[in-house]
Design an enzyme around this catalytic site. Structure first.
Site, PDB file in Angstrom:
ATOM      1  CG  HIS A 167      -0.944  -3.889   1.894  1.00  0.00           C
ATOM      2  ND1 HIS A 167      -1.424  -4.968   1.199  1.00  0.00           N
ATOM      3  CD2 HIS A 167       0.217  -4.297   2.469  1.00  0.00           C
ATOM      4  CE1 HIS A 167      -0.602  -5.994   1.336  1.00  0.00           C
ATOM      5  NE2 HIS A 167       0.397  -5.625   2.113  1.00  0.00           N
ATOM      6  CD  GLU A 183      -4.845  -1.729  -1.550  1.00  0.00           C
ATOM      7  OE1 GLU A 183      -3.753  -1.505  -0.963  1.00  0.00           O
ATOM      8  OE2 GLU A 183      -5.016  -2.684  -2.318  1.00  0.00           O
ATOM      9  CB  CYS A 205      -3.664  -8.467  -1.026  1.00  0.00           C
ATOM     10  SG  CYS A 205      -3.835  -7.643   0.576  1.00  0.00           S
ATOM     11  CB  CYS A 232      -6.485  -4.473   0.524  1.00  0.00           C
ATOM     12  SG  CYS A 232      -4.920  -3.957   1.275  1.00  0.00           S
TER      13      CYS A 232
END
Lengths: 151, 151
Positions: free
Chosen positions: B54, B56, B84, B87
């Site tokens: 992801h 992040e 999410c 993260c």
């Protein structure tokens, strides 16, 4: 011969011991498919100076890399400690078939943050089977020994 | 000159656009310290076949690598979408100073799983400041456009 959950947890413990010897928080993980270990990982936060480098994340990324896939529905992850929220989230995205953990983690385990109305195995994928407490004492003992030497 | 949160969110949006162009879910992130971008990331789950990749996570690991540190108390992470659970957990471990996100994510945002008695900015570090809704419409529009082309 079918290997037991205890057998694979012993393998995860071997990974945790490598972390211990390297003065990392002693958590280890293995990913198993068809009774074979396809990936291993142990905590390397200090070595990599990367606070995302938990055993589970390293084992998952290693498995993705080996299989060339981003999902692991047919795999089991064995980890010596209850996953933290980050690792629980990573395991959700993996759609992994089973998660087997050793010791509970009251301080940083994912359980701490979940609301009681969550689905039975939230935050994991609905199809993920969850088992806790395998070789819990051995897994917890390694953690306690580590933090005892740190005080 | 002091750059605004909107300015840095625009930079995160540029990262999200790179993801969009690469047919990845369009989420982008930048890490800022002392008004300078020290790391960037955009979703690369498909490219890397790694469901932990992801925006992040990639931006955080890039920042750790650049600074040689595992904590980011003086940094701000800008991300176009509500993090999410994975993260959010990674941001907890980072001890990051501030998190600024754009659009909310009712489906996969970390909010979904938290119980109501959690501390105000749980699951983040108590010292982490949290701001949502910066350029929310632009950030959400990019997501909607992406999923519209997928149907």
């Amino acid at each position: 011969m079918i290997y037991s959950d205890e057998y694979f947890m012993q393998q995860a413990l071997k990974e945790a011991e490598l972390a211990f010897e390297a003065e990392e928080v002693p958590v280890g993980a293995v990913v198993v498919m068809n009774q074979k270990i396809i990936a291993r990982g142990h905590n390397q936060v200090e070595l990599l100076k990367d606070s995302t480098a938990h055993a589970e994340i390293l084992a998952l990324t290693s498995a993705y890399s080996k299989l060339g896939t981003k999902y692991l529905p047919d795999a089991t992850l064995y980890v010596t400690l209850e996953p933290c929220l980050m690792c629980a989230g990573a395991l959700y995205w993996s759609k992994i078939g089973r998660i087997v953990y050793g010791a509970s983690d009251d301080k940083n385990g994912y359980h701490k943050h979940l609301h009681s109305e969550s689905a039975a195995n939230a935050p994991f994928h609905p199809k993920t089977e969850l088992v806790g407490g395998i070789l819990a004492e051995e897994c917890a003992w390694l953690m306690k020994s580590f933090f005892k030497t740190r005080r």
